[in-house]
Write an enzyme that holds these catalytic residues in place. Sequence first.
Site, mmCIF file in Angstrom:
data_model
loop_
_atom_site.group_PDB
_atom_site.id
_atom_site.type_symbol
_atom_site.label_atom_id
_atom_site.label_comp_id
_atom_site.label_asym_id
_atom_site.label_seq_id
_atom_site.Cartn_x
_atom_site.Cartn_y
_atom_site.Cartn_z
ATOM 1 N N HIS A 186 -9.827 1.611 1.057
ATOM 2 C CA HIS A 186 -9.658 0.440 1.914
ATOM 3 C C HIS A 186 -10.717 0.364 3.018
ATOM 4 O O HIS A 186 -10.413 0.019 4.162
ATOM 5 C CB HIS A 186 -8.246 0.459 2.514
ATOM 6 C CG HIS A 186 -7.667 -0.888 2.796
ATOM 7 N ND1 HIS A 186 -8.323 -1.830 3.559
ATOM 8 C CD2 HIS A 186 -6.513 -1.458 2.396
ATOM 9 C CE1 HIS A 186 -7.572 -2.908 3.634
ATOM 10 N NE2 HIS A 186 -6.470 -2.714 2.930
ATOM 11 N N HIS B 138 0.807 -1.229 0.000
ATOM 12 C CA HIS B 138 0.000 0.000 0.000
ATOM 13 C C HIS B 138 0.843 1.283 0.000
ATOM 14 O O HIS B 138 0.463 2.292 0.582
ATOM 15 C CB HIS B 138 -0.985 -0.003 1.170
ATOM 16 C CG HIS B 138 -1.978 -1.133 1.119
ATOM 17 N ND1 HIS B 138 -2.464 -1.641 -0.041
ATOM 18 C CD2 HIS B 138 -2.572 -1.852 2.120
ATOM 19 C CE1 HIS B 138 -3.330 -2.619 0.233
ATOM 20 N NE2 HIS B 138 -3.400 -2.771 1.528
ATOM 21 N N GLU C 296 -11.758 -3.985 -2.329
ATOM 22 C CA GLU C 296 -10.862 -2.919 -2.794
ATOM 23 C C GLU C 296 -10.742 -3.021 -4.312
ATOM 24 O O GLU C 296 -10.007 -3.876 -4.821
ATOM 25 C CB GLU C 296 -9.484 -3.086 -2.154
ATOM 26 C CG GLU C 296 -9.496 -3.116 -0.642
ATOM 27 C CD GLU C 296 -8.296 -3.873 -0.068
ATOM 28 O OE1 GLU C 296 -7.140 -3.504 -0.367
ATOM 29 O OE2 GLU C 296 -8.506 -4.858 0.667
HETATM 30 C C1 BGC Z 1 -4.444 -6.796 2.092
HETATM 31 C C2 BGC Z 1 -4.304 -7.559 3.397
HETATM 32 C C3 BGC Z 1 -3.722 -6.617 4.423
HETATM 33 C C4 BGC Z 1 -4.630 -5.416 4.549
HETATM 34 C C5 BGC Z 1 -4.159 -4.409 5.563
HETATM 35 C C6 BGC Z 1 -5.313 -5.609 2.323
HETATM 36 O O1 BGC Z 1 -5.436 -4.879 1.144
HETATM 37 O O2 BGC Z 1 -5.001 -7.607 1.104
HETATM 38 O O3 BGC Z 1 -3.484 -8.663 3.238
HETATM 39 O O4 BGC Z 1 -3.574 -7.254 5.656
HETATM 40 O O5 BGC Z 1 -4.712 -4.793 3.307
HETATM 41 O O6 BGC Z 1 -2.842 -4.160 5.478
#
Ligand code: BGC
Length: 351
Positions: free
Chosen positions: A178, A106, A315
């Site tokens: 998210h 991210h 997402e």
């Molecule tokens: C991911 C997860 C992760 C979460 C928070 C999501 O987009 O797929 O694996 O734990 O984000 O970090």
Amino acid sequence: MGIKVSEFGKTSKGKIAHIYTLVNGKGMALEVTDYGATMVSILAPDAKGRSKDVLLGYDDVQDYEQGTCYFGAIIGRNGNRTKDAQVVIDGHVYQMEKNEGENNLHSGSEGYSNIIWDASVDEDGNSVSFHHVGADGEQGLPGTFDITVTYTLTMENEVKIHYEGTSDKDTIANMTNHGYYNLAGHAAGKIEDHILWLDADAFTPVGQGMIPTGEILPVEGTPMDFRAAKSIGADIEADYEQLKIAGGYDHNYVLNNSNGTLRKIAEVTEPESGRRMEVFSDAVGVQFYAGNFVESIPKGKEGVVYQKRSGLCLETQGFPDATHHETFPSTVLRAGAKYETTTIYYFSAVK
Ligand code: BGC
């Protein structure tokens, strides 16, 4: 309609964050903050008109700063996991931050979930826009990236998220929101009884470090198949390698009918309240994450302690780690071209 602005505390760097509250007179309200351009709450009515907050989150901006779940935040420039934290554009390698083992997740500590955006409210009182100009080299990525994210709460009970950006050099643009949803209410516990439909014939399996292997696997005959609606809990503990690796659903689904226009990609219904959320998007993929890594998050909103699978994420996005897989649609944004994508979460109730 009308937008109220209030303070949301000070960040650890001493900056004041704000909350923008949008109300539509149809039982819905949306709160967004300029910290991370984050959705803080969504009030949505059940069949009898009783509204509940269906989004997980925190009561204070510093909890968002410290949190590791990305509750409600805008993710960018480059969402999801990237192997070795390296992206490749026309043979040039750009090093991002390794913030999850060897991977980037991210976009790291300079990611868009961690910045204060410039906010502006529209005259009609139903939209808030967040603007940011990312410097050349931000997050390790090339190009000055000028990006605006607009949230709209419509009279039809839709939360619409629109992204629009340009860069002066070739870069990567793969953004998402998210939000973690629990349609029984953010404090209601597990989401395993929610009924999910996903318009995807295939998904991208992951290997070590939860990085895609590059394969595109049909969901047919596997517990990954949500083309006929079923509860999230029905097969989540099945003896299936992909579910073992990720501790449940945490996969990018290859959405059907990708032609760059909006189409319905998912529907979630919570049987007790009848609350339903339909997702429309022009994206090629969606990460369906069942909140498997949410473990005893203290001090959620109203003091609620969130547990494993208290919320689910849908997402919408480009495929993860697309930079390393030629068979995945490219997430490169060419200099001067427009990055534009829209996702709509439409709330209703059945029963
Ligand atoms: C991911 C997860 C992760 C979460 C928070 C999501 O987009 O797929 O694996 O734990 O984000 O970090």
